[in-house]
Motif scaffolding. Structure first.
Motif, short mmCIF file in Angstrom:
data_model
loop_
_atom_site.label_atom_id
_atom_site.label_comp_id
_atom_site.label_asym_id
_atom_site.label_seq_id
_atom_site.Cartn_x
_atom_site.Cartn_y
_atom_site.Cartn_z
N ASN A 297 0.83 -1.20 0.00
CA ASN A 297 0.00 0.00 0.00
C ASN A 297 0.87 1.25 0.00
O ASN A 297 1.67 1.44 0.90
CB ASN A 297 -0.91 0.02 1.23
CG ASN A 297 -1.83 -1.17 1.26
OD1 ASN A 297 -2.74 -1.27 0.45
ND2 ASN A 297 -1.60 -2.09 2.18
N SER A 298 0.69 2.08 -0.99
CA SER A 298 1.41 3.35 -1.05
C SER A 298 0.57 4.45 -0.41
O SER A 298 -0.65 4.47 -0.55
CB SER A 298 1.70 3.74 -2.50
OG SER A 298 2.62 2.85 -3.07
N LYS A 299 1.24 5.35 0.25
CA LYS A 299 0.56 6.51 0.82
C LYS A 299 0.18 7.42 -0.35
O LYS A 299 1.05 7.92 -1.05
CB LYS A 299 1.50 7.22 1.79
CG LYS A 299 0.86 8.29 2.60
CD LYS A 299 1.88 8.83 3.61
CE LYS A 299 1.29 9.93 4.43
NZ LYS A 299 2.28 10.46 5.38
N VAL B 213 3.56 -5.34 6.46
CA VAL B 213 3.55 -4.25 7.43
C VAL B 213 2.78 -3.08 6.84
O VAL B 213 2.51 -3.04 5.65
CB VAL B 213 4.99 -3.82 7.80
CG1 VAL B 213 5.73 -4.94 8.51
CG2 VAL B 213 5.77 -3.35 6.58
N GLY B 214 2.46 -2.13 7.68
CA GLY B 214 1.75 -0.95 7.22
C GLY B 214 0.87 -0.40 8.32
O GLY B 214 0.79 -0.96 9.42
N VAL B 215 0.21 0.68 8.01
CA VAL B 215 -0.63 1.34 9.00
C VAL B 215 -1.96 0.61 9.18
O VAL B 215 -2.40 -0.12 8.29
CB VAL B 215 -0.87 2.83 8.64
CG1 VAL B 215 0.44 3.60 8.63
CG2 VAL B 215 -1.58 2.97 7.32
N SER B 216 -2.56 0.84 10.32
CA SER B 216 -3.86 0.26 10.63
C SER B 216 -4.87 0.66 9.56
O SER B 216 -4.88 1.79 9.09
CB SER B 216 -4.32 0.77 12.00
OG SER B 216 -5.52 0.15 12.37
N THR C 117 2.44 -2.45 14.78
CA THR C 117 3.79 -2.04 15.13
C THR C 117 3.94 -0.52 15.01
O THR C 117 3.27 0.11 14.21
CB THR C 117 4.82 -2.69 14.18
OG1 THR C 117 4.49 -2.36 12.83
CG2 THR C 117 4.85 -4.20 14.33
N THR C 118 4.85 0.01 15.80
CA THR C 118 5.24 1.41 15.64
C THR C 118 6.18 1.48 14.43
O THR C 118 6.59 0.45 13.89
CB THR C 118 5.98 1.93 16.88
OG1 THR C 118 7.22 1.21 16.99
CG2 THR C 118 5.15 1.78 18.14
N PHE C 119 6.57 2.68 14.04
CA PHE C 119 7.52 2.83 12.95
C PHE C 119 8.84 2.13 13.28
O PHE C 119 9.40 1.41 12.46
CB PHE C 119 7.76 4.31 12.63
CG PHE C 119 8.61 4.53 11.42
CD1 PHE C 119 8.06 4.47 10.15
CD2 PHE C 119 9.97 4.80 11.53
CE1 PHE C 119 8.83 4.66 9.01
CE2 PHE C 119 10.76 5.00 10.41
CZ PHE C 119 10.19 4.94 9.15
N ARG C 120 9.34 2.31 14.50
CA ARG C 120 10.59 1.66 14.91
C ARG C 120 10.44 0.14 14.97
O ARG C 120 11.35 -0.59 14.59
CB ARG C 120 11.07 2.19 16.25
CG ARG C 120 11.71 3.55 16.18
CD ARG C 120 12.27 3.92 17.55
NE ARG C 120 12.69 5.28 17.59
CZ ARG C 120 13.86 5.73 17.16
NH1 ARG C 120 14.72 4.90 16.63
NH2 ARG C 120 14.15 7.00 17.24
#
Length: 194
Positions: free
Chosen positions: A54-56, A86-89, A104-107
């Protein structure tokens, strides 16, 4: 305004008089993020490929690669490779992956990428994170921006553009057609070799 003559890191360093910088970002994954054990428990394996399909698109839709093509890549390699997404919710999730989206967080995500065999995505922030943690990436680069501006030499950069850099924040028909017409099996073959 997009300059195309130098990598973005070189452009920033130029302002401060720094010549010939190392083309690598820095990000510590030792503090306040998952341990190696937590990563391995979350992925269920110690050998995997991280994928972010998924691209922003709120800044520009022109870096995106079709989700269906990412799915075909995963489907054709699911017997040989464990994919960790991985990626944002709220991100669209591929079938046949270990789903860590929104978990996950970015880190933490950078730590997951650090322990991966390879990271695969269209050009974006996590490619910079992968470079920072020393993980090779397979990166799809569209005609939105110059390869010279964003590509790291240690990565496998797949430039799918057939046109001059557009830099458009609105949809570019050329970028869209390049992504639609690109043969996803090219990425599949690269992953088979990695």
């Amino acid at each position: 305004f997009h300059r195309q003559d130098k990598h973005i890191i070189e452009q920033y360093c130029e302002v401060y008089g720094i010549e010939n910088p190392v083309l690598q970002c820095y990000l510590s994954t030792d503090k306040d993020c998952w341990t190696d054990r937590q990563v391995l428990e979350s992925t269920g394996t110690d050998r995997y490929v991280v994928i972010e399909p998924n691209s922003k698109v709120n800044y520009t839709p022109n870096r995106a690669y079709p989700f269906e093509k990412w799915q075909k890549i995963v489907n054709s390699l699911k017997e040989q490779i464990t994919f960790v997404q991985v990626g944002v919710s709220g991100s669209k999730v591929l079938d046949n992956v270990v789903d860590l989206t929104g978990k996950t967080t970015f880190r933490d995500t950078a730590k997951v990428i650090k322990l991966a065999s390879v990271f695969v995505s269209a050009e974006g922030g996590l490619v910079h994170a992968a470079t920072a943690v020393g993980t090779k990436s397979i990166v799809i680069i569209t005609g939105y921006q110059s390869e010279k501006m964003v590509a790291y030499p240690q990565n496998i950069n797949v430039n799918i553009s057939s046109h001059e850099v557009c830099g458009l924040k609105v949809s570019c028909d050329h970028c869209r057609l390049d992504a639609e017409n690109h043969n996803h099996e090219n990425i599949t073959e690269i992953l088979r070799k990695e």
